[in-house]
Motif scaffolding. Structure first.
Motif, mmCIF file in Angstrom:
data_model
loop_
_atom_site.group_PDB
_atom_site.id
_atom_site.type_symbol
_atom_site.label_atom_id
_atom_site.label_comp_id
_atom_site.label_asym_id
_atom_site.label_seq_id
_atom_site.Cartn_x
_atom_site.Cartn_y
_atom_site.Cartn_z
ATOM 1 N N PHE A 150 -7.867 -6.592 -4.324
ATOM 2 C CA PHE A 150 -6.672 -7.445 -4.368
ATOM 3 C C PHE A 150 -5.867 -7.193 -5.637
ATOM 4 N N TYR A 151 -6.585 -6.973 -6.747
ATOM 5 C CA TYR A 151 -5.905 -6.773 -8.027
ATOM 6 C C TYR A 151 -5.488 -5.319 -8.220
ATOM 7 N N ALA A 152 -6.243 -4.429 -7.570
ATOM 8 C CA ALA A 152 -5.970 -3.000 -7.772
ATOM 9 C C ALA A 152 -4.660 -2.582 -7.110
ATOM 10 N N PRO A 154 -1.589 -4.622 -6.140
ATOM 11 C CA PRO A 154 -0.921 -5.925 -6.042
ATOM 12 C C PRO A 154 0.131 -5.988 -4.938
ATOM 13 N N GLN A 155 0.881 -4.899 -4.730
ATOM 14 C CA GLN A 155 1.948 -4.969 -3.720
ATOM 15 C C GLN A 155 1.382 -5.134 -2.309
ATOM 16 N N SER A 157 -1.546 -6.400 -1.629
ATOM 17 C CA SER A 157 -2.157 -7.731 -1.580
ATOM 18 C C SER A 157 -1.101 -8.798 -1.374
ATOM 19 N N ILE A 158 0.052 -8.644 -2.050
ATOM 20 C CA ILE A 158 1.112 -9.649 -1.913
ATOM 21 C C ILE A 158 1.577 -9.707 -0.459
ATOM 22 N N HIS A 160 -0.152 -8.922 2.194
ATOM 23 C CA HIS A 160 -1.241 -9.539 2.960
ATOM 24 C C HIS A 160 -1.226 -11.060 2.756
#
Lengths: 201, 188
Positions: A150-152, A154-155, A157-158, A160
């Motif tokens: 999720f942190y690796a 970010p785009q 994850s955002i 999602h």
């Protein structure tokens, strides 16, 4: 006395890796075969962990969470599979609910009897704990990787999470609607005494 | 294997059991062992000291010793591919460092950095594996307690994952702040 096929079945489990024939036979003595019909709750989320299982036949659904949508299926288990075996490490409450999808055959063992074997120094118990520990390490690594992904990115994850946010908003709308229904229902029931009496019967 | 500069914890001759029990009573993994088992494990240990900011072990390092915190605080960090880090947890007295790698024999998964002056018990992996190979009950009881600590970590990550997904708005805000912080760092 357990039948020979039980030891053959145990042999196929990664958790029994490294056990000798004698150790497998000693472990088999601890387990009892039990058949359960479809839709039996084998394990309930939050219950204390006192029993562990090995799935020999049939499939089991793993469910997590509560809420308006009800528990969510997170996995489906099929043989050969261990269920609830983490209780042998710490006896902590169950993390999920397991329900049989069809008629299943389980080998059932209790933590109390296993603990007695471990404290007595039975080597099958040592090897089982070692294998559970290794399996647990793999799970911790896998879950950690998924979490930090999720942190690796970010785009990604955002995007999602935005999709999830929309789903959560919809769920909240449904929760509000169902709360309204619960509030309204007693009113309706008071107005229809005949129906209430039928339901009470 | 002890390295130069390590300090032996106890030897056979100076083992006064009561004193030993008292000195390790704050370490949960040791408390679960009986006297003979405790002696087995203690013989594989040495004491090491780390000043604040010093890396105890780094992600990707080959498998090695397990560290148990006697005094001080250690921060566990997950290192991301871009080199930035996310805090996994802050560990205190009694907590274990490097359990995954110690049990599995695989490279370290996290970076551990001393936050304050630290004193750690260093459990030598080779010596411990000898106990394990000889089927010593002490080794397996130690593995069992250590694993129960890992189940707590698994539950913690599952819980963080649940929070992350159940509060997507909050998580998006956090990720945006994080991305902005990394951009500022890169610009500098």
């Amino acid at each position: 006395m357990m039948s020979a096929p039980v030891t053959h079945f145990l042999e196929t489990l990664p958790l029994c890796e490294g056990m000798t024939r004698a150790e497998l036979a000693a472990f088999a003595e601890l387990l009892e075969p039990q058949r359960f019909p479809a839709r039996t709750k084998i394990i309930r989320e939050g219950d204390p962990g006192t029993v562990f299982y090995f799935l020999r036949e049939g499939s089991v659904g793993v469910f997590r969470g509560t809420g308006v949508d009800g528990p969510r299926r997170v996995a489906t288990l099929s043989p050969p599979e261990a269920i609830g075996h983490l209780c042998l490490l710490d006896g902590q409450p169950r993390e999920a609910t397991c329900v049989s999808d069809e008629t299943i055959l389980l080998l059932v063992g209790t933590k109390r009897r296993f603990d007695a074997c471990f404290d007595r120094g039975d080597t099958f118990a040592f090897k089982l704990i070692e294998n559970i520990a290794k399996d647990l390490c793999r799970r911790v690594r896998r879950v950690s990787e998924a979490f930090y992904q999720f942190y690796a990115q970010p785009q990604v994850s955002i995007r999602h999470l935005e999709r999830l946010a929309r789903e959560v908003a919809k769920r909240k709308e449904r929760e509000i609607a169902s709360a309204r229904y619960v509030r309204v229902r007693p009113e309706r029931q008071r107005q229809r005494p005949g129906v209430n009496a039928a339901l009470a019967r | 294997m002890m390295t130069p500069g390590d300090q032996a914890v106890f030897t056979k001759t100076d083992c006064a059991m009561n004193g030993l029990r008292q000195s390790v009573s704050h370490i949960g993994v040791f408390a679960a062992l009986d006297d003979d088992e405790l002696m087995d494990i203690i013989r594989t240990c040495s004491m090491v000291h780390y000043p604040p900011g010093k890396i105890v072990c780094d992600a990707g390092d080959p498998p090695g010793a397990l560290f148990l915190i006697d005094k001080g605080m250690v921060r566990l960090l997950h290192v991301l591919p871009d080199g930035s880090t996310e805090v996994v947890s802050t560990l205190e007295t009694g907590d274990a460092i490097g359990a995954l790698s110690f049990l599995e024999g695989k490279p370290r998964s996290c970076r551990a950095v001393a936050v304050s002056p630290c004193t750690l018990y260093r459990v030598d992996r080779e010596q411990f594996n000898t106990l394990r190979a000889n089927l010593r009950p002490s080794a397996f009881k130690f593995i069992r307690v250590l694993s129960s600590m890992l189940t707590a970590r698994l539950r913690d990550i599952n819980e963080r994952m649940r929070v992350l997904q159940e509060d997507p708005e909050g998580s998006i805000a956090y990720l945006r702040r994080r991305a902005a912080r990394l951009r500022r760092q890169e610009a500098r």
